[in-house]
Scaffold this motif. Structure first.
Motif, short mmCIF file in Angstrom:
data_model
loop_
_atom_site.label_atom_id
_atom_site.label_comp_id
_atom_site.label_asym_id
_atom_site.label_seq_id
_atom_site.Cartn_x
_atom_site.Cartn_y
_atom_site.Cartn_z
N ILE A 1 0.76 -1.24 -0.14
CA ILE A 1 -0.05 -0.04 -0.16
C ILE A 1 0.88 1.39 -0.01
O ILE A 1 0.80 2.07 -0.66
CB ILE A 1 -0.77 -0.02 1.22
CG1 ILE A 1 -1.96 -1.22 1.05
CG2 ILE A 1 -1.77 1.25 1.22
CD1 ILE A 1 -2.78 -1.53 2.26
N CYS B 1 -8.30 -2.39 -2.94
CA CYS B 1 -7.25 -1.84 -2.11
C CYS B 1 -6.01 -0.96 -2.74
O CYS B 1 -5.92 0.10 -2.32
CB CYS B 1 -6.65 -3.22 -1.35
SG CYS B 1 -5.29 -2.62 0.04
N SER B 2 -5.66 -1.35 -3.88
CA SER B 2 -4.73 -0.71 -4.49
C SER B 2 -5.19 0.62 -4.99
O SER B 2 -4.86 1.52 -5.20
CB SER B 2 -4.22 -1.36 -5.52
OG SER B 2 -3.28 -2.69 -4.98
N ALA C 1 -5.59 2.93 -2.63
CA ALA C 1 -3.90 3.69 -1.94
C ALA C 1 -3.47 4.65 -3.08
O ALA C 1 -3.27 5.70 -2.93
CB ALA C 1 -3.07 2.50 -1.93
N GLU D 1 1.38 1.44 4.61
CA GLU D 1 0.71 0.03 4.71
C GLU D 1 0.42 -0.60 6.16
O GLU D 1 -0.74 -1.09 6.42
CB GLU D 1 1.37 -1.04 3.88
CG GLU D 1 2.98 -1.49 4.39
CD GLU D 1 3.57 -0.41 4.02
OE1 GLU D 1 3.35 0.27 3.02
OE2 GLU D 1 4.78 -0.26 4.56
#
Lengths: 431, 501
Positions: free
Chosen positions: A61, A329-330, A333, A357
């Motif tokens: 992350i 999730c990415s 981020a 992260e």
């Protein structure tokens, strides 16, 4: 549920101590700052939390944040082929698209137009170019998540290893792309920063207040409906996700809006401004709540996390959903990276996003997401993140040496986990 | 009976919301094989775990050699000579046999590690010989078949100088040959004066080996049977409180001639003989064979868990190319898997959540779960299958094995099956629930579903099947019609004797 009540109580206690400890903590500006940071970290923790629910983990992350912030800066500055391409595409778009407000004038009601004009007129030049840059960075996030997810689901490398490698690889890529130079925006794109990261949202705090209130009332009504329905059917009191959602929202409102802050104590009604990051966080959290707790896809997330094999035997496309979790999730981020650049005005390719992260995962875990998977809630993540932001603030206010900040955070996380384990064992024995 | 070796008096134990045991007593003589039977949820396992030191009773006393003892924990129980062998084997698969036998008690004196390993290996050898386990003590446990792993557990118990060995469903995953071997071992133990407490759902086994039977029902003593009285019906009567007439309810109707599932030349492993057979609407086809004969693999290949290397699967004449379970499910081919705890259910989730999981696509409205319809689905299955839970919102993990299996069935019955593959549908299921599951299979077949029942329980195969397919070492060894069906015929094929080579 017990866990959720526990961390809620913990949050309320540290908030109460914070307010009691220092007059500076009660100010509007402190609340504003806390809300800003809850919003920022919360965006990351929501992504990490949803991934952890499926039993996954993402250690990359922080590097993705660094990469996307750096790439975003370079795109906006028109560096690299990509950036130039974006500029060229933006220049070739038809004028009605570039000058959106003029086109919209014809069709929209006057009040909305004047409102839009106020926001859009802040941006001079082709406003679609920055929009394309934002979109490109989000696509970059999708791509990174897709790579991580494919490596985990198709090549079947352990998620921990895949994303640990990602942590190094993506960091290296951002340093290489930027030739290890700080990428700043200078005075350019002030207006984009106004929209994406002005300290107060251009729409004004008032609208946000109303939206928040509406959501709270809506969830309360939903909850009441469920209780009435259960009572009619003769079922037990439903202590479900609805109540959890209401509790979380109610609690998140407290520290953020400083209901007990000095202005309130003075019996003056002040409508505070809301930090932009918090507005984004709020919207994403709402969407995540619907997705994770009310949609069939969220059910699949939990099923995969709790027992992937059983989910597969039930016809769940486990690989596809795991991939989706990595992408979510990415992408979040990458979105954080965008907000970060807007906030700081520059990105340092070798350090931007370092350790993030761990913040993201810690917030999610503190909020009740089990690293074993299959457990967790959006409401919990909101509370976990709030604790993570409030604690250092509290320790500063209490006069604890600021160098001990990490120690306080780590200690709190450890204590929470131990307490949870003790409660679980105690519960097993007594009840 | 002279002074019993082990006696439990008035044991009570409560779990959250459940009175698991109430004033239960148990006596065990020296060198005696005592069978403890009862439906799932009757409290057998709880009682055994109390004797083995896993749980502490809320009240009641345990006497060893007439003297009251407090057991407290597993270590203490083992020191007293009581060893519990759990249903799920507790072995460190990566260690060798000797390492497992002496795990945690390795000699700490002398020499480099290699010498210690050789030393414990030589210590293990006589124990293995006594059990007739013809393997080097240095063999890795993971390389042993399950039956021999079971013997390693018993070897561990023997090495602890146990006086009482408690076996919880030891034969549930053993082949017939391994089971026979276990009986011999138990007879040997008896001769050496070691007492055995034996828990099993297979009443036939108990008729063969038990000296005495203690029956539990709903957490209380329901009666005792001495050697001469141990009969199938007598046990069932005490277990359920009434005689079960017509245990296997198969009302054979005319099987419609139309083929539902047609399998031609199916292969899932290299060097494996292709398999062909068909299932017709309304029939129950039993699939027998030893553990490891490839029955589960066959089911998994049809269902899309395993990759199909070659062959054709047709459903209602249309080719079905299944690459993942979802595609099989879409075609109406459902699998009730072998291991319900790891493959069939999400134990932490509710009854409702488990039942609705495969059907969520139908229960959605704008991608959101339609709560009322989901609830209706779950409630419908609860009523139809008589799933005993106070609330479909309760966790599946709290249910007994039989009710858990009904939940797995409920996942599929809400969706009109065409082909239902049941892999060991009644393993670890109590007598009452078994009868219900058989009745359900019969009902399904009557409504035109093609049922393939994989089972290692011969009684079940003989009682329920219209036709039996027997597998042996990865291929179809033969087919038996209703008229040809007998225990011997099945075993001959399963062990590869009766095959035309």
């Amino acid at each position: 549920m017990k866990k959720f009540i526990g961390i809620s109580a913990f949050l309320l206690i540290i908030y109460a101590v914070l307010l009691a400890a220092d007059a500076g903590a009660r100010t509007e500006s402190n609340h504003f700052n806390l809300a800003r940071r809850i919003g920022m970290y919360g965006i990351l923790s929501l992504g990490a939390g949803m991934l952890i629910v499926t039993g996954g983990i993402d250690l990359s992350i922080g590097s993705v944040v660094g990469l996307s912030a750096t790439v975003f800066a370079m795109l906006l500055r028109g560096e690299t082929h990509m950036g130039q391409w974006v500029h060229r595409v933006a220049a070739r778009l038809p004028s009605w698209l570039r000058d959106g407000s003029a086109y919209l004038d014809k069709y929209l009601p006057d009040r909305l137009i004047s409102f839009l004009n106020r926001s859009i007129d802040r941006i001079d030049g082709p406003w679609l170019m920055p929009a394309l840059c934002v979109l490109s960075v989000l696509v970059l996030g999708v791509l990174v998540g897709w790579i991580n997810g494919m490596l985990v689901t198709k090549v079947r490398v352990q998620a921990f290893v895949v994303t640990l490698c990602g942590l190094f690889v993506y960091r290296g890529v951002s340093r290489w792309l930027a030739e290890d130079q700080v990428k700043g925006l200078g005075n350019a794109h002030e207006n984009l920063r106004d929209v994406l990261y002005r300290d107060t949202y251009p729409f004004g705090g008032r609208i946000f207040w109303i939206a928040l209130l509406a959501v709270l009332i809506l969830t309360l009504a939903l909850c009441a409906l469920r209780i009435v329905r259960a009572a009619r059917a003769g079922r037990a009191w439903p202590v479900g996700s609805t109540i959890a959602a209401v509790l979380a929202e109610a609690i998140s409102v407290l520290p953020v809006y400083g209901i007990v802050s000095e202005q309130f104590l003075d019996r003056r009604l002040v409508i505070f401004d809301v930090p932009t990051s918090f507005v984004f966080f709020f919207v994403i959290a709402l969407a995540a709540t619907v997705f994770l707790h009310f949609s069939i896809h969220g059910r699949y997330f939990f099923a995969i996390g709790a027992n992937e094999k059983a989910a597969k035997y039930s016809g769940v496309e486990t690989d596809r959903y795991k991939l989706l979790a990595y992408v979510l999730c990415s992408t979040l981020a990458a979105f954080y990276g965008i907000l970060f650049l807007m906030q700081e005005n520059s990105s340092q390719p070798s350090s931007t996003g370092n350790f993030l992260e761990l913040y993201a995962i810690a917030g999610a875990v503190l909020g009740g997401c089990s690293l074993r998977g299959g457990e967790g809630s959006v409401a919990g993540v909101i509370i976990g993140t709030s604790i993570f932001v409030l604690l250092p603030n509290l320790s500063t206010m209490l006069g604890i040496n600021p160098t001990l900040e990490y120690t306080v955070l780590g200690g709190a996380l450890l204590m929470g986990t131990i307490l949870d384990e003790v409660l679980r064992r105690f519960g097993k024995r007594s009840t | 009976m002279p002074l019993p070796l082990l006696e439990a008096r008035q044991i009570s134990k409560t779990f959250p919301g459940v009175q698991a045991l109430q004033d239960v007593g148990l006596r065990l003589g020296r060198g005696e094989v005592l069978a403890v039977v009862g439906e799932n949820g009757a409290g057998k396992s709880t009682l055994m775990k109390i004797l083995g030191g896993v749980y502490t009773p809320d009240s009641g006393t345990i006497h060893l050699d007439g003297k009251p003892v407090s057991i407290g924990d597993v270590d203490k129980a083992q020191k007293l000579g009581i060893v519990l062998i759990h249903q799920e084997l507790n072995l460190a698969e990566n260690l060798d046999i000797a390492g497992n036998i002496f795990l945690g008690r390795e000699p700490t004196w002398g020499g480099p590690l290699g010498i210690i390993r050789r030393r414990i290996a030589s210590d293990a050898e006589p124990i293995l010989r006594r059990l007739g386990l013809d393997r080097s003590p240095r063999t890795r446990v993971a390389d042993l078949p399950i039956g021999q792993q079971q013997l390693v557990e018993i070897a561990r118990a023997l090495s602890l100088k146990s006086r009482v060995i408690i076996m919880d469903e030891p034969t549930s995953s053993l082949t017939q040959r391994e089971t026979d071997r276990l009986y011999e071992v138990i007879a040997d133990l008896k001769r050496d004066g070691i007492s055995v407490v034996y828990i099993s759902h297979r009443l036939k086994e108990i008729e063969m080996i038990a000296d005495r039977v203690t029956v539990l029902r709903d957490g209380r003593n329901a009666g005792e049977l001495e050697r001469g009285e141990i009969r199938h019906e007598a046990m069932v009567r005490l277990m359920v409180g009434r005689a079960l007439k017509q245990f296997f309810q198969r009302n054979r109707a005319e099987v419609a001639p139309n083929t539902v599932l047609d399998i031609r030349g199916l292969r899932w492993a290299d060097g494996q003989q292709p398999i062909s057979f068909e299932l017709r609407a309304g029939e129950i086809v039993g699939m027998a064979g030893l553990i490891g004969a490839g029955r589960t693999e066959l089911a998994e290949t049809i269902f899309g868990i395993r990759k199909r290397l070659a062959g054709d699967v047709r459903i209602d004449g249309r080719p079905l190319r299944v690459r993942r379970p979802r595609e099989a499910i879409a075609a109406g081919v459902y699998l009730v898997p072998e291991d319900r705890r790891s493959q069939g259910l999400i134990l932490a989730d509710s009854v409702r959540g488990n039942i609705s999981l495969p059907s969520l696509q139908r229960l959605q409205r704008f991608h959101l779960v339609a709560g009322r319809r989901e609830n209706a689905l779950a409630e419908g299955q609860r009523t139809r299958l008589n799933i005993r839970t106070p609330d479909v919102g309760k966790s599946v993990g709290l249910l007994s094995g039989g009710n858990q299996q009904k939940v797995v069935l409920g996942k599929w019955l809400g969706r009109n099956p065409r082909v239902l593959i049941l892999d060991e549908p009644t393993r670890g299921v109590d007598v009452g629930a078994k009868a219900e599951i058989y009745a359900l299979m019969d009902e399904l077949a009557k409504s035109g579903v093609a049922v393939l029942m994989i089972s290692s329980d011969l009684e079940e195969i003989l009682g329920m099947s219209d036709r039996v397919l027997v597998m042996h070492e990865g291929h179809l060894a033969g087919e038996l019609s209703r008229a040809e069906l007998s225990e011997e015929a099945v075993m001959r094929l399963a062990t590869g004797v009766g095959e035309a080579a």
